[in-house]
Design a protein around this motif. Structure first.
Motif, PDB file in Angstrom:
ATOM      1  N   GLN A   1       0.842  -1.203   0.000  1.00 43.44           N
ATOM      2  CA  GLN A   1       0.000   0.000   0.000  1.00 43.44           C
ATOM      3  C   GLN A   1       0.879   1.256   0.000  1.00 43.44           C
ATOM      4  O   GLN A   1       1.984   1.219   0.554  1.00 43.44           O
ATOM      5  N   VAL A   2       0.395   2.320  -0.612  1.00 45.20           N
ATOM      6  CA  VAL A   2       1.158   3.570  -0.644  1.00 45.20           C
ATOM      7  C   VAL A   2       0.269   4.722  -0.196  1.00 45.20           C
ATOM      8  O   VAL A   2      -0.882   4.817  -0.630  1.00 45.20           O
ATOM      9  N   THR A   3       0.793   5.562   0.666  1.00 44.02           N
ATOM     10  CA  THR A   3       0.059   6.780   1.002  1.00 44.02           C
ATOM     11  C   THR A   3       1.044   7.953   0.917  1.00 44.02           C
ATOM     12  O   THR A   3       2.262   7.743   0.939  1.00 44.02           O
ATOM     13  N   GLY A   4       0.514   9.134   0.831  1.00 44.81           N
ATOM     14  CA  GLY A   4       1.382  10.303   0.775  1.00 44.81           C
ATOM     15  C   GLY A   4       0.698  11.484   1.414  1.00 44.81           C
ATOM     16  O   GLY A   4      -0.531  11.536   1.501  1.00 44.81           O
ATOM     17  N   ARG A   5       1.513  12.400   1.885  1.00 46.58           N
ATOM     18  CA  ARG A   5       0.940  13.620   2.470  1.00 46.58           C
ATOM     19  C   ARG A   5       1.958  14.759   2.400  1.00 46.58           C
ATOM     20  O   ARG A   5       3.168  14.534   2.347  1.00 46.58           O
ATOM     21  N   VAL A   6       1.400  15.982   2.368  1.00 47.05           N
ATOM     22  CA  VAL A   6       2.263  17.153   2.515  1.00 47.05           C
ATOM     23  C   VAL A   6       2.085  17.603   3.958  1.00 47.05           C
ATOM     24  O   VAL A   6       0.963  17.665   4.462  1.00 47.05           O
ATOM     25  N   LYS A   7       3.194  17.859   4.616  1.00 47.63           N
ATOM     26  CA  LYS A   7       3.134  18.274   6.022  1.00 47.63           C
ATOM     27  C   LYS A   7       2.256  19.521   6.165  1.00 47.63           C
ATOM     28  O   LYS A   7       2.351  20.431   5.336  1.00 47.63           O
ATOM     29  N   SER A   8       1.422  19.538   7.201  1.00 46.71           N
ATOM     30  CA  SER A   8       0.561  20.710   7.382  1.00 46.71           C
ATOM     31  C   SER A   8       1.421  21.899   7.818  1.00 46.71           C
ATOM     32  O   SER A   8       2.511  21.717   8.393  1.00 46.71           O
ATOM     33  N   ILE A   9       0.925  23.119   7.569  1.00 45.63           N
ATOM     34  CA  ILE A   9       1.710  24.315   7.922  1.00 45.63           C
ATOM     35  C   ILE A   9       1.980  24.321   9.428  1.00 45.63           C
ATOM     36  O   ILE A   9       3.098  24.597   9.868  1.00 45.63           O
ATOM     37  N   SER A  10       0.969  23.928  10.219  1.00 45.90           N
ATOM     38  CA  SER A  10       1.176  23.965  11.676  1.00 45.90           C
ATOM     39  C   SER A  10       2.273  22.973  12.081  1.00 45.90           C
ATOM     40  O   SER A  10       3.091  23.251  12.949  1.00 45.90           O
ATOM     41  N   SER A  11       2.306  21.833  11.409  1.00 44.16           N
ATOM     42  CA  SER A  11       3.328  20.831  11.720  1.00 44.16           C
ATOM     43  C   SER A  11       4.725  21.311  11.277  1.00 44.16           C
ATOM     44  O   SER A  11       5.729  21.050  11.949  1.00 44.16           O
ATOM     45  N   ILE A  12       4.770  22.040  10.142  1.00 43.86           N
ATOM     46  CA  ILE A  12       6.061  22.597   9.678  1.00 43.86           C
ATOM     47  C   ILE A  12       6.565  23.624  10.704  1.00 43.86           C
ATOM     48  O   ILE A  12       7.731  23.602  11.101  1.00 43.86           O
ATOM     49  N   LEU A  13       5.639  24.485  11.142  1.00 49.54           N
ATOM     50  CA  LEU A  13       6.039  25.532  12.105  1.00 49.54           C
ATOM     51  C   LEU A  13       6.518  24.907  13.405  1.00 49.54           C
ATOM     52  O   LEU A  13       7.546  25.303  13.977  1.00 49.54           O
TER      53      LEU A  13
ATOM     54  N   GLN B   1      10.375  25.120  14.824  1.00 46.98           N
ATOM     55  CA  GLN B   1      10.649  25.688  16.152  1.00 46.98           C
ATOM     56  C   GLN B   1      11.440  24.685  16.998  1.00 46.98           C
ATOM     57  O   GLN B   1      12.455  25.007  17.600  1.00 46.98           O
ATOM     58  N   ARG B   2      10.971  23.418  16.972  1.00 52.96           N
ATOM     59  CA  ARG B   2      11.610  22.361  17.774  1.00 52.96           C
ATOM     60  C   ARG B   2      13.056  22.153  17.372  1.00 52.96           C
ATOM     61  O   ARG B   2      13.920  21.908  18.205  1.00 52.96           O
ATOM     62  N   LYS B   3      13.343  22.239  16.065  1.00 53.82           N
ATOM     63  CA  LYS B   3      14.701  21.944  15.589  1.00 53.82           C
ATOM     64  C   LYS B   3      15.529  23.202  15.346  1.00 53.82           C
ATOM     65  O   LYS B   3      16.653  23.112  14.841  1.00 53.82           O
ATOM     66  N   GLY B   4      14.949  24.360  15.630  1.00 47.03           N
ATOM     67  CA  GLY B   4      15.672  25.625  15.452  1.00 47.03           C
ATOM     68  C   GLY B   4      15.973  25.905  13.995  1.00 47.03           C
ATOM     69  O   GLY B   4      17.039  26.445  13.661  1.00 47.03           O
ATOM     70  N   ILE B   5      15.051  25.547  13.097  1.00 54.03           N
ATOM     71  CA  ILE B   5      15.272  25.832  11.672  1.00 54.03           C
ATOM     72  C   ILE B   5      14.628  27.180  11.339  1.00 54.03           C
ATOM     73  O   ILE B   5      13.417  27.347  11.520  1.00 54.03           O
ATOM     74  N   PRO B   6      15.408  28.167  10.849  1.00 51.46           N
ATOM     75  CA  PRO B   6      14.801  29.448  10.465  1.00 51.46           C
ATOM     76  C   PRO B   6      13.797  29.215   9.324  1.00 51.46           C
ATOM     77  O   PRO B   6      14.056  28.375   8.440  1.00 51.46           O
ATOM     78  N   LEU B   7      12.680  29.937   9.352  1.00 49.99           N
ATOM     79  CA  LEU B   7      11.623  29.677   8.365  1.00 49.99           C
ATOM     80  C   LEU B   7      12.109  29.812   6.923  1.00 49.99           C
ATOM     81  O   LEU B   7      11.659  29.096   6.043  1.00 49.99           O
ATOM     82  N   GLU B   8      13.091  30.713   6.688  1.00 49.70           N
ATOM     83  CA  GLU B   8      13.567  30.866   5.304  1.00 49.70           C
ATOM     84  C   GLU B   8      14.407  29.669   4.847  1.00 49.70           C
ATOM     85  O   GLU B   8      14.654  29.487   3.657  1.00 49.70           O
ATOM     86  N   ASN B   9      14.808  28.807   5.815  1.00 54.63           N
ATOM     87  CA  ASN B   9      15.608  27.625   5.434  1.00 54.63           C
ATOM     88  C   ASN B   9      14.787  26.336   5.429  1.00 54.63           C
ATOM     89  O   ASN B   9      15.338  25.257   5.224  1.00 54.63           O
ATOM     90  N   VAL B  10      13.497  26.479   5.689  1.00 52.21           N
ATOM     91  CA  VAL B  10      12.665  25.282   5.851  1.00 52.21           C
ATOM     92  C   VAL B  10      12.762  24.332   4.653  1.00 52.21           C
ATOM     93  O   VAL B  10      12.899  23.122   4.801  1.00 52.21           O
ATOM     94  N   GLU B  11      12.734  24.890   3.431  1.00 52.45           N
ATOM     95  CA  GLU B  11      12.737  24.022   2.249  1.00 52.45           C
ATOM     96  C   GLU B  11      14.031  23.215   2.130  1.00 52.45           C
ATOM     97  O   GLU B  11      14.010  22.069   1.700  1.00 52.45           O
ATOM     98  N   GLU B  12      15.160  23.822   2.516  1.00 52.00           N
ATOM     99  CA  GLU B  12      16.453  23.104   2.402  1.00 52.00           C
ATOM    100  C   GLU B  12      16.652  22.151   3.577  1.00 52.00           C
ATOM    101  O   GLU B  12      17.207  21.072   3.428  1.00 52.00           O
TER     102      GLU B  12
END
Ligand code: 0O2
Length: 269
Positions: free
Chosen positions: A42-54, A58-69
């Motif tokens: 079986q295969v499923t996929g999802r895009v992380k929700s904005i709240s989960s990205i934020l 925050q938890r990993k100290g990733i600046p928002l402008e670096n989120v994609e990298e």
């Protein structure tokens, strides 16, 4: 990042998840069409929700402008296998693909996480075509068994309920459950060969029956009613015998009949 920009940022990730889900689902179909056991259940996929990205940023100290990298699982694909052995087959399959470039691999099946979490993770680079041109993005592929998936879904809900601070007594219970899943997976592996045989047989039979029914359906347009009724009765008679070899012979005879009608039709054109 401005809130309204999030939507635009996430669009290529949505496309990647859609494309990859279709591609892996198509592999399952190819296995089935060939009457073969598919290591992908079986295969499923999802895009992380904005709240989960934020939250993760925050938890990993990733600046928002670096989120994609720096956040590798904005696009996530989950591949579920029946047996532990299938995980490695899927990993090999992905390594050989030309449309995904492996960037990182983490084997949490061999190196189980402290929580008891087991899964094989691959981070791949994947290109999508957008209005603005080609964009290469990171996709996290998690490969795990049905049992590992069951455990991980429950544990993930616990993390959400306790906001990542799961009480010790629940952690212990989850660890015990994780060990039970290890035992379950290994007991299932012991009967893998037998189950694969049975599933192969079922798939071959199902493909054969669908070819036969297709042929009979096509004959309705060209053969006379009495001949079709005879063929149909013969099919039901053989089907009830539950004899694959006879069914295969019948299918081949039907192919010849159908071919005869096709040749006749071509002659008439
Ligand atoms: P969500 O909500 O599923 O998206 P690391 O480099 O280890 O510090 P990272 O980037 O979290 O950090 O990588 P890792 O450990 O490979 O985990 C990535 C994803 O794997 C997680 O994403 C989870 O989906 C899953 N995962 C990892 N560890 C656990 C675990 O202990 N329990 C469960 N249920 N899932 C786990 P997110 O963003 O944490 O969560």
């Amino acid at each position: 990042m401005e809130i309204q920009l999030w939507k635009a940022v996430l669009t290529p990730y949505e496309l990647a998840v859609k494309e990859l889900t279709v591609k892996f689902e198509h592999l399952i179909k190819e296995y089935k069409d060939c009457g073969m056991y598919s290591p992908i259940e079986q295969v499923t996929g999802r895009v992380k929700s904005i709240s989960s990205i934020l939250e993760k940023a925050q938890r990993k100290g990733i600046p928002l402008e670096n989120v994609e990298e720096d956040m590798y699982d904005i696009a996530g694909i989950r591949i579920i296998c029946q047996f532990v052995e299938d995980i490695q087959l899927v990993v090999e399959m992905i390594r050989k693909r030309s449309d995904m470039e492996i960037r990182d691999e983490r084997d949490y099946v061999k190196h189980v996480k402290e929580s008891g979490y087991r899964s094989y993770h691959m981070i791949v680079g994947y290109e999508v075509e957008t209005l603005l041109g080609t964009k290469e993005i990171n996709v996290e592929i998690q490969i795990r068994t049905l049992g590992m998936n069951f455990w991980s879904i429950i544990e993930h809900s616990m993390q959400y309920k306790y906001q990542k601070n799961i009480p010790e007594h629940i952690k212990k219970k989850m660890l015990k459950a994780a060990q039970t899943i290890v035992v379950l997976d290994s007991e299932m592996s012991a009967v893998r060969g037998e189950i694969m045989d049975a599933q192969n047989r079922m798939q071959i039979q199902s493909n054969m029956i669908s070819d036969i029914l297709n042929n009979i359906q096509n004959l309705y347009h060209v053969a006379n009613k009495r001949e079709i009724a005879k063929i149909q009765d013969e099919f039901y008679r053989i089907y009830e015998m539950n004899d694959m070899e006879r069914l295969e012979r019948f299918g081949k005879e039907l192919d010849i009949i159908a071919e005869g009608y096709r040749a006749q039709a071509l002659d008439q054109d």
